[in-house]
Design an enzyme around this catalytic site. Sequence first.
Site, mmCIF file in Angstrom:
data_model
loop_
_atom_site.group_PDB
_atom_site.id
_atom_site.type_symbol
_atom_site.label_atom_id
_atom_site.label_comp_id
_atom_site.label_asym_id
_atom_site.label_seq_id
_atom_site.Cartn_x
_atom_site.Cartn_y
_atom_site.Cartn_z
ATOM 1 N N CYS A 1 28.225 -43.882 -40.402
ATOM 2 C CA CYS A 1 27.665 -43.223 -41.689
ATOM 3 C C CYS A 1 28.106 -44.003 -42.904
ATOM 4 C CB CYS A 1 28.008 -42.019 -41.940
ATOM 5 S SG CYS A 1 27.592 -40.775 -40.595
ATOM 6 N N ILE B 1 18.920 -33.666 -41.326
ATOM 7 C CA ILE B 1 18.742 -34.988 -40.732
ATOM 8 C C ILE B 1 17.559 -35.475 -41.248
ATOM 9 C CG2 ILE B 1 17.415 -35.899 -38.662
ATOM 10 C CD1 ILE B 1 18.943 -33.371 -37.193
ATOM 11 N N LYS C 1 24.369 -33.256 -48.883
ATOM 12 C CA LYS C 1 24.203 -31.842 -48.327
ATOM 13 C C LYS C 1 22.517 -31.471 -48.990
ATOM 14 C CE LYS C 1 24.091 -27.800 -47.426
ATOM 15 N NZ LYS C 1 22.723 -27.650 -47.026
ATOM 16 N N HIS D 1 20.563 -37.444 -45.558
ATOM 17 C CA HIS D 1 21.683 -38.129 -45.268
ATOM 18 C C HIS D 1 20.859 -39.205 -44.104
ATOM 19 C CE1 HIS D 1 25.287 -40.134 -43.884
ATOM 20 N NE2 HIS D 1 25.670 -39.179 -42.911
#
Lengths: 125, 388
Positions: free
Chosen positions: B84, B210, B330, B334
């Site tokens: 990430c 997601i 959040k 992401h």
Amino acid sequence: MSEQRDEGYDEWIDAIDRGEGYVLECSNGHGSLPPRRLCPECGAGDLERRPLPEGGTVDTYTRTHVPTPEFAEDAPYVVAIADFGVARLTGQLRGVDEPEVGMRVAVGVEERETTGDPLLVFRSA
Amino acid sequence: MTGVRIAGTGHTHFGQFPERTGRDLFAEASAGAIEEAGVDRESVEALFYGNFMGELAEDQGHQAPLMAEMAGIRVPATRFESACASSGVAVREAVKDIRNGESDAILVGGAERMTNLGTAGATKALSIAADELFEIRAGMSFPGAYALMAQAYFAEYGGFREDLAHIAVKNHENALENDHAQYQRAITVEDVLEAPPVAEPLGLYDACPITDGASAMVLVSDEFADREGIDAPVSITGTGQGSDRMALADREYLARTPAASAAASAAYADAGIGPEDVELAEVHDCFTIAEVLAIESLGFFEPGEGIGAAHAGETTCDGTIPINLSGGLKAKGHPVGATGTSQIIELAKLLSGEHVNSDAVADARVGLAHNAGGTVASTTVHILEATQ
């Protein structure tokens, strides 16, 4: 994937299954898990097998409800990290309804429900 | 050593676009960045590109030259993969490249296509950021790994799920007016506490979604910006990176993230500032507990004190150090490989007064971006300053 042998790791799992679990320890006292050629903490090359202590202590745990496909039929299940002194192990905690940090566990090898693959398992000790 | 300036930025909407390819997403983001920078494509000397799960999501490895094509540039192109933190690492390498005189103008960014995998597929794809032998084979998922850290944090320092819920509520609140955020929807503490469990103590609303999306920016040297007359008021003045042992079990701390502390120390030293100088930050809140670990590791709060910061209003938009004014991972979403660049883009806009939430930090000149890979086995930290 399951036909592939992972030298070092598979041998270690088999040893735990026989009740002959071990960790690697360097001359500076750092513990680690195989496969290793060097101590991951200090780079020392003199890794010796030491018997894994019989009991460990749960440092943290989680009950997982959303698994990867390889654990679809296992869920929900509890993953825990337990401290065995010279090293910590990560496994599934079975047979315990209310896990707690600090509880004593023993380690063994059982089967993953979804695929039948070997699974490192902690049970209350 | 030259300074490094952000000349232009581009961003797709973050959300569910299962029909859009990664290459199409990056084409949009990179075109936006180059257009906003106002540079000729011939001036761009390299592409530094972040992506994590392209092989699993699209059967597409070796994405960097492909993405250079999509950006319409014929330059050396390299993909960076640090889970990430992939595009955070790409940005850091681009900064170093410009500083050392290798390049004057670099396109840097990232993209990720995830929602076409579905929840189970994405859960598997994300899990491979963990140790395959010792974590994945034990059934550790990515949310499960952060849940282990959350439980360890509770055991060591105390804290409650309600404290974590306030982080989710804050970040959703911050995203309400952010048009490229995945969720522009307020939630309540009760919503978070009553959501289905994913990996206890974390529930669905403790987790980032997601996401599909891409982000890109053009970084240039001070000399290039001055020569070309580019309006680039924000500079990257500090960069740092840290690593930790791959498996959580092998770490000294289960409730701290030393890789982030190391990255922050390096970035602070590089910029010649300290945590007390930072006025706002975008941190890697893939799960609510991740924001707690981040703000403690970055030096904004002592270990054990970050958990109550959102609840106490210290990290809200009117707090002493606003965290994730973009909505964070959040609420903004992401798309893994795009996140690091996206955080820096949001921060640059906040500092230059171009962000919808800029009024919350009207006089701010110094911001920090924290991008974490896996269970923080990789971290980059960047310091941004309004220099003009």
